[in-house]
Design a protein around this motif. Sequence first.
Motif, PDB file in Angstrom:
ATOM      1  N   SER A  30      -6.859   1.847  -2.301  1.00 54.88           N
ATOM      2  CA  SER A  30      -7.365   0.516  -2.792  1.00 54.88           C
ATOM      3  C   SER A  30      -7.606   0.866  -4.135  1.00 54.88           C
ATOM      4  O   SER A  30      -8.471   1.895  -4.926  1.00 54.88           O
TER       5      SER A  30
ATOM      6  N   GLU B 293       0.997  -1.254   0.136  1.00 55.02           N
ATOM      7  CA  GLU B 293      -0.073  -0.056  -0.042  1.00 55.02           C
ATOM      8  C   GLU B 293       0.756   1.222   0.061  1.00 55.02           C
ATOM      9  O   GLU B 293       0.294   2.277  -0.631  1.00 55.02           O
TER      10      GLU B 293
ATOM     11  N   SER C  79      -7.118   9.381   1.056  1.00 57.65           N
ATOM     12  CA  SER C  79      -6.092   9.285   1.102  1.00 57.65           C
ATOM     13  C   SER C  79      -5.266   9.973   0.669  1.00 57.65           C
ATOM     14  O   SER C  79      -4.252  10.023   1.450  1.00 57.65           O
TER      15      SER C  79
ATOM     16  N   GLN D 173      -8.969   4.407   3.445  1.00 54.81           N
ATOM     17  CA  GLN D 173      -8.179   3.876   2.947  1.00 54.81           C
ATOM     18  C   GLN D 173      -7.585   3.667   1.173  1.00 54.81           C
ATOM     19  O   GLN D 173      -8.465   3.603   0.638  1.00 54.81           O
TER      20      GLN D 173
END
Length: 259
Positions: free
Chosen positions: A114, A25, A105, A112
């Motif tokens: 993604s 990440e 983010s 979060q």
Amino acid sequence: MKFWVLFAVVTMLVFLGVWVVKNQEHLIFPGFRPNLETYQANEQYRLDLAVDDEISLMGWNLPASFDESEHVLIYFGGNAQDVLSVKSVLEQLPVSRVYTFNYRSYGLNEGQPSEEKFYQDGLSIYEFVKAEHPSAKISVVGFSMGSAVAGYVTANKSVEKLVLVCPLFSIEKIVQSQFSSFIAQYLKHKFDLYGLAPSISAPTQVFIASKDKAIPPEHSKATFDALAVEKQLTVIDGASHNSIFEDDKFLSELHQFLK
């Protein structure tokens, strides 16, 4: 002796693989430090778009060069790019408005990151722009990792024109070339633009920077080849991944394609 050398190499690869997988990440979504002075200077253009029950994305509705045009544009930036950093380029484009948002983010945005959420947010941004301009033509520009988001939106929505700047093949392909196929198979966020390419139906302009070190030009060329639409390819000689926006040829041909 050969056994111990092989053992050391394999052990190193295993530890490297574990590290990459555990830190993917951070590696894929590094974000950036927000420039608060720039945000304040452009407060009049600011938007806050709710994309789910908890997250709003900070973005901007920028006036561009053709005030009376029925053509608007959405810009998706790179994985370490504050989209407002290319405002001077976006405001020159031959459309009436440019909508652009930092990813969740990124900058001052919460949430979060993604691949799935970026794609969902891209669709939410498209629906917002469509509601604001029901009769307008909507074009999409994606840079670097944003090329996959732009490709996903274009594959699922009605888009007038698509521009891919330094486009991915996939994050997985980059990891394969820089590390190994063994590590790449454990990635959660693959951003497979090559796989999306056959589903894209809008006329597409692809720009490749000849000295791109972040996304190898051959990756971008493979994605271009996979497109099954009316398409154009421009290689910007001497440009790097981050300098392509400063190139006069890039700006001229981008402008011409969007007219």
